[in-house]
Design a protein around this motif. Structure first.
Motif, mmCIF file in Angstrom:
data_model
loop_
_atom_site.group_PDB
_atom_site.id
_atom_site.type_symbol
_atom_site.label_atom_id
_atom_site.label_comp_id
_atom_site.label_asym_id
_atom_site.label_seq_id
_atom_site.Cartn_x
_atom_site.Cartn_y
_atom_site.Cartn_z
ATOM 1 N N GLN A 7 0.834 -1.187 0.000
ATOM 2 C CA GLN A 7 0.000 0.000 0.000
ATOM 3 C C GLN A 7 0.882 1.255 0.000
ATOM 4 O O GLN A 7 1.819 1.356 0.768
ATOM 5 C CB GLN A 7 -0.903 0.022 1.229
ATOM 6 N N PHE A 8 0.598 2.156 -0.874
ATOM 7 C CA PHE A 8 1.285 3.439 -0.933
ATOM 8 C C PHE A 8 0.233 4.551 -0.767
ATOM 9 O O PHE A 8 -0.885 4.402 -1.233
ATOM 10 C CB PHE A 8 2.022 3.609 -2.267
ATOM 11 N N VAL A 9 0.644 5.624 -0.146
ATOM 12 C CA VAL A 9 -0.256 6.767 0.028
ATOM 13 C C VAL A 9 0.329 7.941 -0.753
ATOM 14 O O VAL A 9 1.481 8.320 -0.551
ATOM 15 C CB VAL A 9 -0.428 7.145 1.508
ATOM 16 N N LYS A 10 -0.420 8.457 -1.621
ATOM 17 C CA LYS A 10 -0.008 9.624 -2.382
ATOM 18 C C LYS A 10 -0.869 10.788 -1.906
ATOM 19 O O LYS A 10 -2.101 10.723 -1.962
ATOM 20 C CB LYS A 10 -0.211 9.388 -3.872
ATOM 21 N N THR A 11 -0.225 11.869 -1.423
ATOM 22 C CA THR A 11 -0.942 12.998 -0.865
ATOM 23 C C THR A 11 -0.831 14.170 -1.826
ATOM 24 O O THR A 11 0.260 14.549 -2.239
ATOM 25 C CB THR A 11 -0.365 13.384 0.509
ATOM 26 N N ASN A 12 -1.957 14.728 -2.176
ATOM 27 C CA ASN A 12 -1.998 15.937 -2.997
ATOM 28 C C ASN A 12 -2.383 17.110 -2.082
ATOM 29 O O ASN A 12 -3.377 17.052 -1.363
ATOM 30 C CB ASN A 12 -3.021 15.813 -4.110
#
Length: 72
Positions: A7-12
């Protein structure tokens, strides 16, 4: 064999500007001061007087005639 899913979290980050308006007002008052200056000019003069007196303290001597017995 299947590995577990990573799982990866990409934050914008989205920046939103919320304007806060603080109104102000300046009133300029121009006050004109009128100064009344009162002058009282005064002149002065001096008069110098000269008086003469001629005192006759006896009869003048006549150079042509010798004096009489009483001095004149």
């Amino acid at each position: 064999m299947v590995s577990p899913t990573q799982q990866f979290v990409k934050t914008n980050v989205i920046n939103t500007v919320v304007p806060h308006i603080h109104p102000s007002h300046t009133t300029t008052v121009n006050k004109h001061m009128i100064n009344h200056e009162h002058y009282f000019p005064h002149t002065e003069s001096v008069v110098n007087e000269c008086c003469e007196q001629h005192m006759m303290c006896g009869m003048p001597v006549n150079p042509c005639c010798p004096p009489g017995p009483f001095g004149f």
